[in-house]
Motif scaffolding. Structure first.
Motif, mmCIF file in Angstrom:
data_model
loop_
_atom_site.group_PDB
_atom_site.id
_atom_site.type_symbol
_atom_site.label_atom_id
_atom_site.label_comp_id
_atom_site.label_asym_id
_atom_site.label_seq_id
_atom_site.Cartn_x
_atom_site.Cartn_y
_atom_site.Cartn_z
ATOM 1 N N ARG A 115 6.052 3.043 5.616
ATOM 2 C CA ARG A 115 5.161 3.932 4.856
ATOM 3 C C ARG A 115 3.875 4.221 5.623
ATOM 4 O O ARG A 115 3.351 5.328 5.552
ATOM 5 C CB ARG A 115 4.861 3.316 3.487
ATOM 6 C CG ARG A 115 6.092 3.227 2.597
ATOM 7 C CD ARG A 115 5.782 2.545 1.264
ATOM 8 N NE ARG A 115 6.969 2.456 0.442
ATOM 9 C CZ ARG A 115 7.866 1.477 0.526
ATOM 10 N NH1 ARG A 115 7.695 0.506 1.413
ATOM 11 N NH2 ARG A 115 8.935 1.459 -0.255
ATOM 12 N N PHE A 232 -1.570 7.452 -0.207
ATOM 13 C CA PHE A 232 -1.153 6.132 0.259
ATOM 14 C C PHE A 232 -1.705 5.037 -0.655
ATOM 15 O O PHE A 232 -1.010 4.073 -0.980
ATOM 16 C CB PHE A 232 -1.632 5.909 1.695
ATOM 17 C CG PHE A 232 -1.057 4.675 2.323
ATOM 18 C CD1 PHE A 232 0.169 4.722 2.968
ATOM 19 C CD2 PHE A 232 -1.742 3.467 2.287
ATOM 20 C CE1 PHE A 232 0.719 3.591 3.553
ATOM 21 C CE2 PHE A 232 -1.206 2.330 2.869
ATOM 22 C CZ PHE A 232 0.028 2.386 3.503
ATOM 23 N N GLU A 233 -2.958 5.176 -1.074
ATOM 24 C CA GLU A 233 -3.547 4.195 -1.973
ATOM 25 C C GLU A 233 -2.831 4.184 -3.319
ATOM 26 O O GLU A 233 -2.694 3.123 -3.951
ATOM 27 C CB GLU A 233 -5.035 4.500 -2.169
ATOM 28 C CG GLU A 233 -5.910 4.138 -0.974
ATOM 29 C CD GLU A 233 -5.914 2.644 -0.705
ATOM 30 O OE1 GLU A 233 -5.860 1.861 -1.683
ATOM 31 O OE2 GLU A 233 -5.968 2.254 0.466
ATOM 32 N N TRP A 235 0.352 4.732 -3.717
ATOM 33 C CA TRP A 235 1.574 3.948 -3.486
ATOM 34 C C TRP A 235 1.268 2.459 -3.515
ATOM 35 O O TRP A 235 2.007 1.674 -4.115
ATOM 36 C CB TRP A 235 2.202 4.305 -2.142
ATOM 37 C CG TRP A 235 3.243 3.293 -1.759
ATOM 38 C CD1 TRP A 235 4.512 3.202 -2.249
ATOM 39 C CD2 TRP A 235 3.073 2.182 -0.868
ATOM 40 N NE1 TRP A 235 5.152 2.105 -1.704
ATOM 41 C CE2 TRP A 235 4.296 1.467 -0.859
ATOM 42 C CE3 TRP A 235 2.007 1.741 -0.075
ATOM 43 C CZ2 TRP A 235 4.468 0.322 -0.073
ATOM 44 C CZ3 TRP A 235 2.186 0.607 0.694
ATOM 45 C CH2 TRP A 235 3.397 -0.079 0.694
ATOM 46 N N ARG A 236 0.177 2.040 -2.877
ATOM 47 C CA ARG A 236 -0.174 0.622 -2.865
ATOM 48 C C ARG A 236 -0.397 0.110 -4.291
ATOM 49 O O ARG A 236 0.035 -0.990 -4.644
ATOM 50 C CB ARG A 236 -1.441 0.396 -2.038
ATOM 51 C CG ARG A 236 -1.224 0.432 -0.545
ATOM 52 C CD ARG A 236 -2.528 0.107 0.187
ATOM 53 N NE ARG A 236 -3.029 -1.208 -0.152
ATOM 54 C CZ ARG A 236 -2.654 -2.333 0.448
ATOM 55 N NH1 ARG A 236 -1.751 -2.287 1.425
ATOM 56 N NH2 ARG A 236 -3.162 -3.496 0.085
ATOM 57 N N ALA A 239 2.859 -0.269 -6.033
ATOM 58 C CA ALA A 239 3.617 -1.389 -5.485
ATOM 59 C C ALA A 239 2.993 -2.732 -5.835
ATOM 60 O O ALA A 239 3.513 -3.778 -5.446
ATOM 61 C CB ALA A 239 3.714 -1.252 -3.963
ATOM 62 N N ARG A 241 -0.006 -3.815 -4.888
ATOM 63 C CA ARG A 241 -0.857 -4.361 -3.834
ATOM 64 C C ARG A 241 -2.328 -4.142 -4.173
ATOM 65 O O ARG A 241 -2.679 -3.158 -4.829
ATOM 66 C CB ARG A 241 -0.520 -3.712 -2.495
ATOM 67 C CG ARG A 241 0.877 -4.047 -2.023
ATOM 68 C CD ARG A 241 1.124 -3.615 -0.603
ATOM 69 N NE ARG A 241 2.412 -4.095 -0.138
ATOM 70 C CZ ARG A 241 2.865 -3.941 1.104
ATOM 71 N NH1 ARG A 241 2.119 -3.318 1.987
ATOM 72 N NH2 ARG A 241 4.048 -4.409 1.447
ATOM 73 N N ARG A 243 -6.333 -3.243 -4.019
ATOM 74 C CA ARG A 243 -7.104 -2.171 -3.417
ATOM 75 C C ARG A 243 -7.799 -2.665 -2.153
ATOM 76 O O ARG A 243 -8.148 -3.829 -2.050
ATOM 77 C CB ARG A 243 -8.146 -1.625 -4.398
ATOM 78 C CG ARG A 243 -7.545 -0.863 -5.573
ATOM 79 C CD ARG A 243 -8.649 -0.233 -6.409
ATOM 80 N NE ARG A 243 -8.105 0.581 -7.470
ATOM 81 C CZ ARG A 243 -7.820 0.123 -8.677
ATOM 82 N NH1 ARG A 243 -8.026 -1.153 -8.958
ATOM 83 N NH2 ARG A 243 -7.316 0.918 -9.608
ATOM 84 N N THR A 244 -7.986 -1.767 -1.214
ATOM 85 C CA THR A 244 -8.645 -2.127 0.038
ATOM 86 C C THR A 244 -9.855 -1.227 0.254
ATOM 87 O O THR A 244 -9.884 -0.084 -0.205
ATOM 88 C CB THR A 244 -7.691 -1.973 1.233
ATOM 89 O OG1 THR A 244 -7.259 -0.603 1.328
ATOM 90 C CG2 THR A 244 -6.468 -2.861 1.072
ATOM 91 N N GLU A 251 -4.134 -0.717 5.476
ATOM 92 C CA GLU A 251 -3.162 -1.715 5.024
ATOM 93 C C GLU A 251 -3.388 -3.023 5.779
ATOM 94 O O GLU A 251 -2.829 -3.235 6.863
ATOM 95 C CB GLU A 251 -1.733 -1.214 5.234
ATOM 96 C CG GLU A 251 -0.702 -2.102 4.569
ATOM 97 C CD GLU A 251 0.647 -1.421 4.457
ATOM 98 O OE1 GLU A 251 1.243 -1.486 3.367
ATOM 99 O OE2 GLU A 251 1.115 -0.831 5.449
ATOM 100 N N GLU A 253 -2.135 -5.777 5.432
ATOM 101 C CA GLU A 253 -0.897 -6.542 5.638
ATOM 102 C C GLU A 253 -0.233 -6.257 6.972
ATOM 103 O O GLU A 253 0.754 -6.914 7.330
ATOM 104 C CB GLU A 253 0.097 -6.239 4.505
ATOM 105 C CG GLU A 253 -0.356 -6.697 3.138
ATOM 106 C CD GLU A 253 -1.246 -5.693 2.429
ATOM 107 O OE1 GLU A 253 -1.592 -5.921 1.261
ATOM 108 O OE2 GLU A 253 -1.602 -4.670 3.055
ATOM 109 N N GLU A 260 5.707 -4.847 5.296
ATOM 110 C CA GLU A 260 6.180 -4.184 4.088
ATOM 111 C C GLU A 260 7.396 -4.902 3.527
ATOM 112 O O GLU A 260 8.510 -4.380 3.560
ATOM 113 C CB GLU A 260 6.494 -2.703 4.361
ATOM 114 C CG GLU A 260 5.272 -1.867 4.670
ATOM 115 C CD GLU A 260 5.605 -0.391 4.788
ATOM 116 O OE1 GLU A 260 6.756 -0.014 4.482
ATOM 117 O OE2 GLU A 260 4.728 0.387 5.188
#
Length: 275
Positions: A115, A232-233, A235-236, A239, A241, A243-244, A251, A253, A260
């Motif tokens: 992704r 993209f955020e 999707w996170r 999923a 995940r 927030r960043t 990402e 990770e 992923e």
């Protein structure tokens, strides 16, 4: 007598969404917020486009005055012109910047960060296509100066070099930042800023773009990056995940052996409900 436990406060938007259908309402909320944020970021570019199309006198004077001053400097310093040619034609050339992004995408695919690789690819391709389409629609002529020191084909607004530098540096920075030690992170930020500003300076100093062309390229590139990053955020969040922040990269990770891993949808929904 036991005291009742205080329930944690919830954000107004999340409290509103929780009263209605969960996943659909959450998606709708993110869609509205994403579209709003993208529109807000696009306002400066839209304003610049209106001023360019209307030939606003103060902007024309700024463009013309800056071009003439930098052109006079270029004519007096041929050695400096050669340095600018190397920077804009090789170091910061759009082909070089896109090649760096392509290599990054290959590296992400090898790490199975599917992704993130898709985000980088879409951002780079969308930026190039939107910039080209805008040039064709606006059809602004490039500067015509006596004894030009450089030539460039095509239309002028927005600057393709400036827009490509903005989108490419953003992609490289947001992807690779988690791999950089925290104490060293100001360095890639500084390098990205120097690249984006330097590209704009070379295009104006060589007389192939107006100042407003460069600013328009920066603003349109920023709008494209903002739009794809919000997707993209989203999707996170779906999923499950966390927030960043921009300072942490897109990402974090990516530093893990498997950036992923498969995600259990039920676990993701549980985490979303907890937040």
């Amino acid at each position: 007598m036991a005291q009742p436990t205080e329930r944690p406060r919830r954000r107004p938007l999340r409290r509103l969404l929780s009263r209605h259908a969960g996943p659909d309402a959450t998606f709708a909320g993110r869609l509205v917020l994403g579209a709003t944020a993208t529109a807000v970021v696009s306002v400066p570019f839209a304003l610049a486009l209106v001023l360019v199309e209307s030939r606003w006198p103060p902007l024309r004077r700024l463009d013309r005055g800056t071009a003439e001053r930098l052109h006079a400097t270029a004519l007096d310093h041929p050695g400096w012109v050669r340095v600018l040619d190397v920077l804009t034609g090789f170091v910061w050339d759009p082909v070089t910047m896109r090649l760096l992004v392509a290599l990054l995408v290959v590296w992400l695919l090898r790490r199975r960060a599917w992704r993130l690789a898709a985000w980088a690819s879409v951002t780079a391709v969308a930026g190039g296509l939107i910039g080209l389409l805008t040039k064709v629609v606006v059809e602004r002529a490039r500067p015509h100066l006596p004894d030009p020191v450089a030539h460039a084909p095509g239309f002028s607004f927005p600057s393709g070099h400036a827009m490509t530098a903005t989108t490419s540096c953003a992609v490289l920075l947001l992807v690779l930042l988690p791999l950089v030690p925290r104490a060293w992170r100001p360095l890639p930020w500084a390098l990205a800023v120097v690249t984006v500003v330097g590209v704009g300076y070379t295009r104006v100093a060589l007389g192939v773009h107006w100042v407003s062309d460069v600013v328009g390229g920066w603003l349109l590139g920023l709008a494209v990056v903002t739009a794809t990053t919000l997707v993209f955020e989203a999707w996170r969040a779906d999923a499950g995940r966390p927030r960043t922040a921009v300072t942490e990269g897109l990402e974090p990770e990516i530093t893990a052996a498997d950036p992923e891993p498969p995600i259990d949808v039920r676990d993701a929904r549980t985490e979303e409900a907890k937040r």
